[in-house]
Design a protein around this motif. Sequence first.
Motif, PDB file in Angstrom:
ATOM      1  N   VAL A   1      12.106  52.899   5.523  1.00 55.91           N
ATOM      2  CA  VAL A   1      12.807  51.721   5.008  1.00 55.91           C
ATOM      3  C   VAL A   1      14.163  51.547   5.688  1.00 55.91           C
ATOM      4  CG1 VAL A   1      13.868  52.977   3.067  1.00 55.91           C
ATOM      5  CG2 VAL A   1      13.492  50.493   2.904  1.00 55.91           C
ATOM      6  N   ILE A   2      14.817  52.651   6.029  1.00 60.65           N
ATOM      7  CA  ILE A   2      16.098  52.580   6.725  1.00 60.65           C
ATOM      8  C   ILE A   2      15.888  52.177   8.183  1.00 60.65           C
ATOM      9  CG2 ILE A   2      18.205  53.829   7.336  1.00 60.65           C
ATOM     10  CD1 ILE A   2      17.861  53.351   4.371  1.00 60.65           C
ATOM     11  N   ILE A   3      14.784  52.642   8.790  1.00 60.33           N
ATOM     12  CA  ILE A   3      14.464  52.221  10.155  1.00 60.33           C
ATOM     13  C   ILE A   3      14.300  50.708  10.216  1.00 60.33           C
ATOM     14  CG2 ILE A   3      12.698  52.302  11.966  1.00 60.33           C
ATOM     15  CD1 ILE A   3      12.231  55.225  11.247  1.00 60.33           C
ATOM     16  N   GLU A   4      13.608  50.143   9.229  1.00 58.55           N
ATOM     17  CA  GLU A   4      13.425  48.690   9.198  1.00 58.55           C
ATOM     18  C   GLU A   4      14.771  47.978   9.101  1.00 58.55           C
ATOM     19  OE1 GLU A   4      10.878  46.614   9.477  1.00 58.55           O
ATOM     20  OE2 GLU A   4       9.421  48.210   9.852  1.00 58.55           O
ATOM     21  N   GLN A   5      15.661  48.511   8.278  1.00 59.35           N
ATOM     22  CA  GLN A   5      16.979  47.907   8.129  1.00 59.35           C
ATOM     23  C   GLN A   5      17.773  48.014   9.432  1.00 59.35           C
ATOM     24  OE1 GLN A   5      19.122  49.340   4.729  1.00 59.35           O
ATOM     25  NE2 GLN A   5      20.933  48.093   5.134  1.00 59.35           N
ATOM     26  N   MET A   6      17.686  49.170  10.087  1.00 55.82           N
ATOM     27  CA  MET A   6      18.393  49.363  11.353  1.00 55.82           C
ATOM     28  C   MET A   6      17.853  48.431  12.424  1.00 55.82           C
ATOM     29  SD  MET A   6      20.838  50.944  12.850  1.00 55.82           S
ATOM     30  CE  MET A   6      21.178  52.144  11.528  1.00 55.82           C
TER      31      MET A   6
END
Length: 238
Positions: free
Chosen positions: A172-177
């Motif tokens: 989920v953080i990868i998607e945000q990044m």
Amino acid sequence: MSTAPDNILEVENIHTFIGEFHILEGVSVSVPRGSITVLLGRNGAGKTTTLRSIIGLTPPRSGEIRFNGQPLRGRRPHAIARMGIGYVPEKRIIFRDLTVAQNLQIAERKKGDLAGKTDFIFGLFPDLKRLYHLPGGHLSGGQQQMLAVARALVADNDLLLIDEPSEGLAPVIIEQMMGAIRQLSARTTVLLVEQNFQVASHLAERYVIIEEGVSVHAGLMTDLVHDPELIKTTLGVA
């Protein structure tokens, strides 16, 4: 060598040593202005050393590097940064004892840089607004990566060098990044190192593959994703 008008960065046949070890043995990279270009390759291929060579942390012994037509080889890292290149190193290197605000403030090149960028930074990374007065060491790994990228956005940079932004992050953080990098690429050119091919293929318009310190393939990402044999043989990705 002259830099083509549509290329913000030209790296031509650089050779870089770390101690007695010959790490880069002929790397060439062209980065079109306004693009996201990714350096791909197996672990130890020389991708990080290429970024460090551009910013002057591991200066190449030979070859040419030009940014906006100006030669970089032989300049000190702080002088290269002042020309308009931001660098986000791997491993989320931040000042853990300083607050988020202080980490951002020390990235200013001139007074007022941060004040002019807070809305943009908080738009990309809303967590940093909420955590503004917390020490960097209290942030999660993903939040520290956001802070590391945000620091490179404080000053005006025409080019960002970002090393492994998705490493060790939750999906989920990868998607945000990824979303943040897409947004900031509308304002600045990005040269990215990314080991996760799925992330790289969804972000970058162009690619350069490095094998054992030599750039061996380059082109459009749309062509690479339709060449599974090249992906498998050079990157080991099925």
